[in-house]
Design a protein around this motif. Structure first.
Motif, PDB file in Angstrom:
ATOM      1  N   VAL A 149       0.909  -1.326   0.121  1.00 26.93           N
ATOM      2  CA  VAL A 149      -0.071  -0.091  -0.092  1.00 26.93           C
ATOM      3  C   VAL A 149       0.976   1.262  -0.012  1.00 26.93           C
ATOM      4  O   VAL A 149       1.622   1.619   1.045  1.00 26.93           O
ATOM      5  N   PRO A 150       0.726   2.048  -1.035  1.00 28.47           N
ATOM      6  CA  PRO A 150       1.594   3.311  -1.333  1.00 28.47           C
ATOM      7  C   PRO A 150       0.863   4.277  -0.085  1.00 28.47           C
ATOM      8  O   PRO A 150      -0.252   4.205   0.274  1.00 28.47           O
ATOM      9  N   PRO A 151       1.891   5.139   0.501  1.00 28.36           N
ATOM     10  CA  PRO A 151       1.512   5.969   1.395  1.00 28.36           C
ATOM     11  C   PRO A 151       0.286   6.907   1.204  1.00 28.36           C
ATOM     12  O   PRO A 151      -0.506   7.009   2.170  1.00 28.36           O
ATOM     13  N   GLU A 152       0.258   7.242  -0.006  1.00 27.88           N
ATOM     14  CA  GLU A 152      -0.730   8.202  -0.310  1.00 27.88           C
ATOM     15  C   GLU A 152      -2.187   7.466  -0.495  1.00 27.88           C
ATOM     16  O   GLU A 152      -3.095   8.030  -0.028  1.00 27.88           O
ATOM     17  N   LYS A 153      -2.258   5.959  -0.616  1.00 29.29           N
ATOM     18  CA  LYS A 153      -3.437   5.426  -0.347  1.00 29.29           C
ATOM     19  C   LYS A 153      -3.943   5.303   0.992  1.00 29.29           C
ATOM     20  O   LYS A 153      -5.211   5.567   1.152  1.00 29.29           O
ATOM     21  N   PHE A 154      -3.044   5.359   2.046  1.00 27.55           N
ATOM     22  CA  PHE A 154      -3.458   5.661   3.353  1.00 27.55           C
ATOM     23  C   PHE A 154      -4.256   6.949   3.525  1.00 27.55           C
ATOM     24  O   PHE A 154      -5.455   6.967   4.302  1.00 27.55           O
ATOM     25  N   VAL A 155      -3.596   8.069   2.705  1.00 25.30           N
ATOM     26  CA  VAL A 155      -4.232   9.299   3.049  1.00 25.30           C
ATOM     27  C   VAL A 155      -5.705   9.553   2.339  1.00 25.30           C
ATOM     28  O   VAL A 155      -6.469   9.852   2.788  1.00 25.30           O
ATOM     29  N   LEU A 212      -8.231   7.850   4.294  1.00 30.01           N
ATOM     30  CA  LEU A 212      -8.274   8.946   5.535  1.00 30.01           C
ATOM     31  C   LEU A 212      -9.492   9.798   5.049  1.00 30.01           C
ATOM     32  O   LEU A 212     -10.502  10.216   5.638  1.00 30.01           O
ATOM     33  N   ASN A 213      -9.183  10.437   3.788  1.00 33.18           N
ATOM     34  CA  ASN A 213      -9.946  11.417   3.280  1.00 33.18           C
ATOM     35  C   ASN A 213     -11.547  10.732   2.983  1.00 33.18           C
ATOM     36  O   ASN A 213     -12.484  11.469   3.110  1.00 33.18           O
ATOM     37  N   ASP A 214     -11.524   9.403   2.691  1.00 34.00           N
ATOM     38  CA  ASP A 214     -12.836   8.731   2.336  1.00 34.00           C
ATOM     39  C   ASP A 214     -13.678   8.453   3.751  1.00 34.00           C
ATOM     40  O   ASP A 214     -14.634   8.122   3.872  1.00 34.00           O
ATOM     41  N   ASN A 215     -12.538   8.545   4.623  1.00 30.90           N
ATOM     42  CA  ASN A 215     -13.269   8.087   6.040  1.00 30.90           C
ATOM     43  C   ASN A 215     -12.678   9.139   7.077  1.00 30.90           C
ATOM     44  O   ASN A 215     -12.156   8.811   8.133  1.00 30.90           O
ATOM     45  N   PRO A 216     -13.440  10.297   7.032  1.00 25.22           N
ATOM     46  CA  PRO A 216     -13.044  11.434   8.161  1.00 25.22           C
ATOM     47  C   PRO A 216     -13.149  11.022   9.452  1.00 25.22           C
ATOM     48  O   PRO A 216     -12.791  11.739  10.219  1.00 25.22           O
ATOM     49  N   ASP A 217     -14.233  10.101   9.744  1.00 24.20           N
ATOM     50  CA  ASP A 217     -14.423   9.866  11.200  1.00 24.20           C
ATOM     51  C   ASP A 217     -13.251   8.752  11.880  1.00 24.20           C
ATOM     52  O   ASP A 217     -13.444   8.433  12.867  1.00 24.20           O
ATOM     53  N   SER A 233       1.661  14.861   6.912  1.00 24.06           N
ATOM     54  CA  SER A 233       1.684  16.041   6.110  1.00 24.06           C
ATOM     55  C   SER A 233       0.411  15.946   5.123  1.00 24.06           C
ATOM     56  O   SER A 233       0.023  17.196   4.848  1.00 24.06           O
ATOM     57  N   GLY A 234      -0.474  15.049   5.151  1.00 20.11           N
ATOM     58  CA  GLY A 234      -1.711  14.894   4.515  1.00 20.11           C
ATOM     59  C   GLY A 234      -2.865  15.836   5.531  1.00 20.11           C
ATOM     60  O   GLY A 234      -3.662  15.981   5.121  1.00 20.11           O
ATOM     61  N   GLY A 235      -2.144  16.361   6.518  1.00 19.37           N
ATOM     62  CA  GLY A 235      -3.183  17.003   7.682  1.00 19.37           C
ATOM     63  C   GLY A 235      -3.627  16.223   8.749  1.00 19.37           C
ATOM     64  O   GLY A 235      -4.781  16.705   9.338  1.00 19.37           O
TER      65      GLY A 235
END
Ligand code: B1M
Length: 211
Positions: free
Chosen positions: A126-132, A135-140, A166-168
């Motif tokens: 899983v590339p790092p961006e996919k974790f982000v 998270l964007n898809d599951n803000p909770d 860094s993705g916030g």
């Protein structure tokens, strides 16, 4: 030979067709699910890893052992998972980029699920961006788990933590890491919130992290 020893031998020798029956027989005679898992299947994977390192077995044998263990874990799954699904929130979990090992990650996911989380499993490599993205898809979501089994993919753990921060999400989610080469010291060094050495302690840490 004890039932647990039979299971260990079956996993080590890749007896895919026999494993489900053996695990069921062990449960039927009252062996504890955790002991079947730890002293039978996990111990078999440890031994096969040592034999691989000693050039006594090769990748195909490791693969078939892994396949056998996965089948055995499916029989154990209902006996290991007992918590009420999702009451503690979501946990996004995956094996980091470049790494295809998923047995440990799957056990950690199973135990965290059992502790009361809803699991969003991103799989392996899983590339790092996919974790982000997840998270964007599951803000909770308040918890991310990342696993690495190779010394060469420990850097990807660091990259994953950095990218999530860094993705916030630095103060919004807790990140737990683990896997055979990972230590508490490494977790501290890369800024992860927690490290767990095994699936049981990963579940307890997960609960602490969101409490
Ligand atoms: Co690979 N492999 N493998 N392998 N493999 C190891 C990891 C290795 C130690 C074997 C050895 O040399 N003794 C070695 C790594 C050496 C190193 O980096 N220093 C190795 C190697 C070299 C490789 C390849 C490079 C081999 C090759 O191709 N020449 C290659 C790499 C592929 C890749 O990922 N890019 C490779 C491939 C494979 C298979 C695909 C054949 C197969 C994996 C199949 C699968 O997972 N679907 C495989 C296997 C099976 C192993 C061993 C034998 C077993 C791993 C395992 O499942 N253990 C392994 C030897 C070993 O670990 N002793 C080995 C059982 C599992 C329950 O334990 O995963 O440690 P583990 O998980 C534990 C804890 O670590 C912790 O809890 C889990 C449960 O208690 N944990 C966490 C794990 N993730 C966590 C996350 C957490 C918290 C805790 O928080 C989120």
């Amino acid at each position: 030979m004890s039932k647990i020893q039979e299971i260990k031998t079956a996993v080590e020798s890749g007896k895919v067709k026999l494993i489900e029956g053996l695990v069921q027989e062990a449960l039927d005679v009252g062996e504890k699910p955790n002991e079947i898992l730890d002293n039978g299947m996990v111990a078999a994977m440890r031994d096969i890893g040592a034999r691989f390192q000693a050039n006594e077995v090769f990748v195909p044998e490791m693969l078939v052992a892994a396949k056998t263990m996965k089948k055995g874990v499916e029989v154990l799954r209902p006996h290991l998972a007992s918590g009420s699904l999702g009451k503690l929130g979501k946990c996004i979990i995956g094996t980091v980029a470049g790494d295809l090992h998923d047995i440990g990650k799957n056990l950690v996911a199973l135990m965290i699920e059992s502790a009361g989380f809803e699991i969003i499993d991103l799989g392996v490599d899983v590339p790092p961006e996919k974790f982000v993205d997840a998270l964007n898809d599951n803000p909770d979501c308040k918890l991310v788990g990342a696993s690495a089994l190779l010394t060469t993919t420990m850097d990807a753990l660091e990259e994953t933590v950095k990218t999530i921060h860094s993705g916030g999400y630095k103060d919004k989610v807790k990140i737990m890491i683990g896997g055979a080469p990972v230590t508490q010291e490494f977790a501290d060094q890369i800024g992860a919130d927690a490290f767990a050495p095994d699936a049981g302690s990963a579940a307890s840490k997960a609960v602490q992290l969101v409490s």
